[in-house]
Design an enzyme around this catalytic site. Structure first.
Site, short mmCIF file in Angstrom:
data_model
loop_
_atom_site.label_atom_id
_atom_site.label_comp_id
_atom_site.label_asym_id
_atom_site.label_seq_id
_atom_site.Cartn_x
_atom_site.Cartn_y
_atom_site.Cartn_z
N CYS A 163 1.69 56.12 65.83
CA CYS A 163 1.76 57.27 64.91
C CYS A 163 0.46 58.06 64.87
O CYS A 163 0.36 59.04 64.14
CB CYS A 163 2.16 56.78 63.54
N GLU A 314 -4.86 54.24 52.37
CA GLU A 314 -5.46 55.54 52.69
C GLU A 314 -6.18 56.13 51.47
O GLU A 314 -7.22 56.79 51.62
CB GLU A 314 -4.40 56.52 53.21
N HIS A 337 8.61 61.26 58.98
CA HIS A 337 7.51 60.78 59.83
C HIS A 337 7.86 61.00 61.30
O HIS A 337 8.74 60.35 61.84
CB HIS A 337 7.26 59.30 59.54
N PHE A 396 0.54 52.02 64.29
CA PHE A 396 0.74 50.60 64.59
C PHE A 396 -0.15 50.23 65.78
O PHE A 396 -0.22 50.97 66.77
CB PHE A 396 2.19 50.33 64.97
#
Lengths: 408, 81
Positions: A163, A314, A337, A396
């Site tokens: 991602c 985050e 996403h 990931f």
């Protein structure tokens, strides 16, 4: 500070909110959700039955004989690249094609081609497998198709960092120009895996939202009710150009790509470091690379995917590396996403925020997580002068990529 | 059994579907590669589709001899069942 400035001179996208940059940006500023219930037969068998599909199908854009030879992820990369290229004004400008590079990646690649051809192999035998299978499923395919159409000869590159792919591809473009290997790099990410197998895999990880009865409210970064990400598909592409080159031809300049920071967690294959240690280092590197400090960053387009653990990590990273003063947003609340395309589409949003002095909203943030002590542009777009902004992407594998864009 | 004209028409449909060639451009003297701009991978698909449509087997060793539409028509005409 480095001696070579790099600017953004073209933007292209196709997303769940629209078939181009203008419609995507309009959708974001108006807080539209691109998520809907999947109506295909296979979806009924899955625990997750929602996704953010493309607003405009590639078959409406690319002629059928050409489309048959391309994986969907390749076709949409080409659509976004065509828009970015036209937007840059470089077509017919006399650019030396030996100075033109491509850096476009995908998180998962041509998985749907692989799976569809495997169905043919099982049902009809090896001789009926398409001769286009390999160029359709190879991970470098999107970059190669774009490079082929533009005639790029400085090198065609594919990065893969799940991602974080889109952002890392843009970072590679920055490096290629700074190191003198190209004057222009067409850079970004693409993803198209709304297919039962990847969805079943993510669902088995319990990574995805199962809010099947309320799709538009399923992607809800930082909200207490968040229960995972919503899979989206799309592509984002930017044209990066050596600033002197862009100014010499009188190009329209959106923003400066001032710096990039990349780190790896070395912690877990899928879980982010709970305190965001790798993210903190990536952001710090990006700030130093850009010659700015956390105080200078007034806006952050966050990675925030709507997962319970990642969103909180985050927050911790931003607090530590930048501070709590920036106006933060999570555009995934609207687009879902886009995996390998996310960092590219969100870079485009960040760049347009700088240009238009406005932060797109984070929708569905109805009941903020107790850990959220950041200033989020919840529900509605927020006007803001933005000299410098940060875009985060994590993937990931423990990939962390931070990009700093500044006003040109 | 398909006639030569029917085979040309059938190939024209396949070439249009798989490679975007205008049906009217498909005539017996045209070469697949140079005249009709069919790339090597698409040619494999065209052969596969022709096998299905006309009930013939076109071995790989034969494929390279099929330079023109007429070559393919002749092979199909001689080998169809």
């Amino acid at each position: 500070m480095t001696s070579v400035d790099v600017v953004v001179t073209g933007l292209g996208a196709t997303s769940p909110l629209g078939g181009d940059v203008a419609s995507t940006w309009d959708g974001m500023l108006n807080g539209r959700s691109g998520v809907s219930r999947l109506t295909t037969d296979w979806a009924a068998e899955l625990p997750v039955q929602i996704a953010a599909a493309l607003a405009v199908d590639p078959s409406e854009i690319i002629e059928k004989p050409k489309l048959r030879k391309m994986d969907r992820s390749e076709a949409i990369a080409l659509i976004a690249a065509r828009e970015a290229w036209a937007d840059s004004g470089l077509a017919g400008s006399g650019l030396d094609l030996e100075r033109l590079g491509v850096s476009i990646g995908s998180g998962i690649g041509g998985a749907t081609t692989l799976l569809n051809q495997d169905d043919i192999l099982e049902a009809q035998g090896a001789r009926r497998v398409s001769p286009h299978t390999i160029p359709m499923l190879m991970p470098n395919g999107p970059a190669a198709f774009v490079g082929l159409e533009l005639g790029a000869q400085a090198g065609v590159h594919c990065v893969a960092s799940a991602c974080a792919t889109g952002a890392e591809a843009i970072s590679l473009g920055l490096d290629l120009i700074r190191s003198g290997r190209a004057d222009v790099v067409v850079a970004g990410g693409t993803e198209a895996v709304i297919h039962p197998l990847p969805m079943a895999g993510f669902a088995s990880m319990r990574a995805m939202s199962t809010r099947n009865d309320d799709p538009e409210r399923a992607s809800r970064p930082w909200d207490k009710g968040r229960d995972g990400f919503v899979l989206g598909e799309g592509a984002g592409v930017v044209v990066l150009e050596r600033a002197e080159h862009a100014r010499a031809r009188g190009a329209k300049i959106y923003a400066r790509l001032a710096g990039s920071g990349i780190t790896s967690d070395g912690y877990d294959i899928v879980q982010p470091h709970p305190q965001g240690a790798g993210a903190i280092r990536a952001i710090g590197k990006a700030l130093r690379d850009a010659g700015v400090t956390g105080t200078d960053i007034v806006h952050v387009n966050a990675h925030a995917t709507s997962t319970p653990v990642g969103d909180v990590a985050e927050i911790a990273a931003l607090r530590a590396a930048v501070g709590t003063h920036p106006v933060v947003t999570a555009t995934k609340s609207m687009t879902g996403h886009l995996l390998g395309a996310a960092g590219a589409l969100e870079s485009i949003a960040t760049i347009l925020s700088i240009r238009d002095s406005i932060v797109p909203p984070t929708i569905n943030l109805d009941d903020p997580d107790d850990a959220l002590d950041l200033d989020v542009a919840a529900h509605k777009a927020r006007p803001l002068e933005i000299p410098a902004a940060l875009n985060n992407s994590f993937g990931f594998g423990g990939h962390n990529v931070a990009l700093v864009f500044t006003r040109a | 059994m398909a006639s030569r004209e029917e085979i040309v028409t059938g190939l024209a449909d396949i070439l249009n579907e798989l490679a975007g060639v205008e049906q009217a451009d498909v005539t017996e003297e045209k070469t697949f590669t140079d005249d009709l701009d069919v790339d090597s991978l698409s040619m494999v698909e065209v052969i596969m589709a022709a096998e299905d449509k006309f009930g013939v087997k076109i071995p790989d060793t034969e494929m390279q001899n099929l330079k023109t539409v007429g070559d393919a028509v002749s092979y199909i005409e001689a080998n169809q069942k």
